[in-house]
Design a protein around this motif. Structure first.
Motif: not given
Length: 374
Positions: A73-94
């Motif tokens: 956002q405006n050239g600055k990196n945002l924090s991305v948090k990851w959560q593993e639902n399974s080894n092929t499915d991942f939820h992320f929060t920006i």
């Protein structure tokens, strides 16, 4: 696709001439992934967050996912948090998306190069300024229940009356729930095809700001695909005269129920390679046998089909007589003749369906409790 050639005559003596060379082919899953963005949600008037999912074709790790997706956002990196639902499915929060007075933009880019995947792309998300209360988009959700999800720029006032403020063509009476920035609209009737929706000015945010403009759009409600899902969780039947198995189905008029018994003497062998909830069909045939198979009608007349998820129950006591110490696995299946679904093109039975049915015949299981015991 790979081709393997084995020279058996160099591994074994006296190999017949026609068997000296053995060749076979196999395929591996092509590494790939897809990114699905969710809705904007608010921490406060000044801070928001955005959720999404990464679905991979093959196994990935959280670390690999972290190298794939970047949000700015405006050239600055945002924090991305990851959560593993399974080894092929991942939820992320920006996380920590700033919401200034004027509109801004979040740019999300993904590149699978570091994970050895040829997939890259980008998507821009508009963040409305603090002075704007608008609709950001609408989304049709089919499972677990059909509804229309409307995403607003601000959290909604939960106590307001939405009657008359939202119309769905052919939906009948509507129900509403508020979840943060989202308004979920549940139709009374099952909707299919293109449906006109209208959202009227007057809907109010948590801060008392009212929607200033009407919103009009046509969305597509796809027919729910035939599916079965279990209501109960567990694999060991209780000691009861009535053993009820509960499940839900949609657009299915009949199912085939199979019960596989794992003998008491074989349970330790089974648990060496499986969890109790394992669905591995290959390993279970070493330690159990099919003890019941029956087709059960769910809907007598196709005109009675609502197109919605409907609950059903099977009394397993009518199919099996349980024995203390044994484990019973209940399997439900259906084929193309069991479904109520309008297909644009005819579907033919596949060889896989035939081979699966062959597997379930009695000869493929051990014949008695003495077979394959530990």
């Amino acid at each position: 696709e790979y081709t393997v050639k084995v020279q058996l005559n160099k591994l074994f003596n006296k190999v017949p001439r026609e068997f000296k060379k053995f060749q076979f082919q196999f395929k591996t899953i092509e590494p790939n992934f897809s990114i699905n963005m969710g809705n904007i949600q608010s921490y406060s008037k000044e801070w928001q967050y955005l959720e999404g999912n990464l679905s991979a074709a093959d196994v990935m790790s959280v670390d690999q996912c972290g190298n794939v997706l970047i949000a700015k956002q405006n050239g600055k990196n945002l924090s991305v948090k990851w959560q593993e639902n399974s080894n092929t499915d991942f939820h992320f929060t920006i996380d920590s998306i700033q919401r200034p007075m004027e509109d801004s933009e979040v740019e999300i880019t993904w590149n699978g190069k570091k994970a050895g995947i040829d997939n890259k792309g980008s998507q821009k998300i508009i963040i409305p300024g603090q002075n704007r209360f608008i609709i950001l988009g609408v989304n049709v959700v089919q499972k677990p229940e059909q509804y229309l999800e409307v995403n607003f720029s601000d959290p909604l006032l939960k106590t307001q009356n939405f009657n008359g403020l939202v119309t769905l063509e052919g939906a009948g009476n509507l129900r509403y729930t508020v979840d943060g920035n989202d308004l979920k609209v549940y139709p009374q009737n099952t909707l299919e095809g293109n449906v006109k929706i209208e959202i009227f000015a007057g809907i109010e945010s948590e801060d008392g700001i009212k929607l200033k403009e009407n919103y009009l759009e046509t969305v597509e409600f796809a027919q729910l695909k035939p599916e079965i899902r279990s209501i109960n969780k567990g694999v060991i039947l209780p000691d009861s005269k009535k053993l009820t198995y509960n499940f839900e189905a949609v657009n299915i008029k009949s199912v085939t129920v199979r019960v596989v018994k794992i003998f008491e003497n074989n349970i330790l062998q089974f648990l060496q390679d499986n969890e109790l909830s394992s669905s591995d069909s290959y390993n279970i045939r070493k330690v159990g046998r099919r003890v019941a198979k029956k087709k059960i009608t769910l809907i007598q007349d196709e005109k009675q089909n609502t197109g919605k998820w409907t609950a059903y129950a099977i009394d397993l006591a009518e199919l099996i007589k349980t024995e203390p110490g044994a484990i019973y696995r209940v399997e439900l299946s259906f084929d193309k003749d069991d479904v109520i679904f309008n297909c644009e093109t005819p579907v033919e039975a596949s060889d896989e369906e035939d081979s699966e049915e062959e597997y379930y015949e009695e000869d493929y299981y051990c014949d008695s409790e003495e077979d394959y015991t530990t």
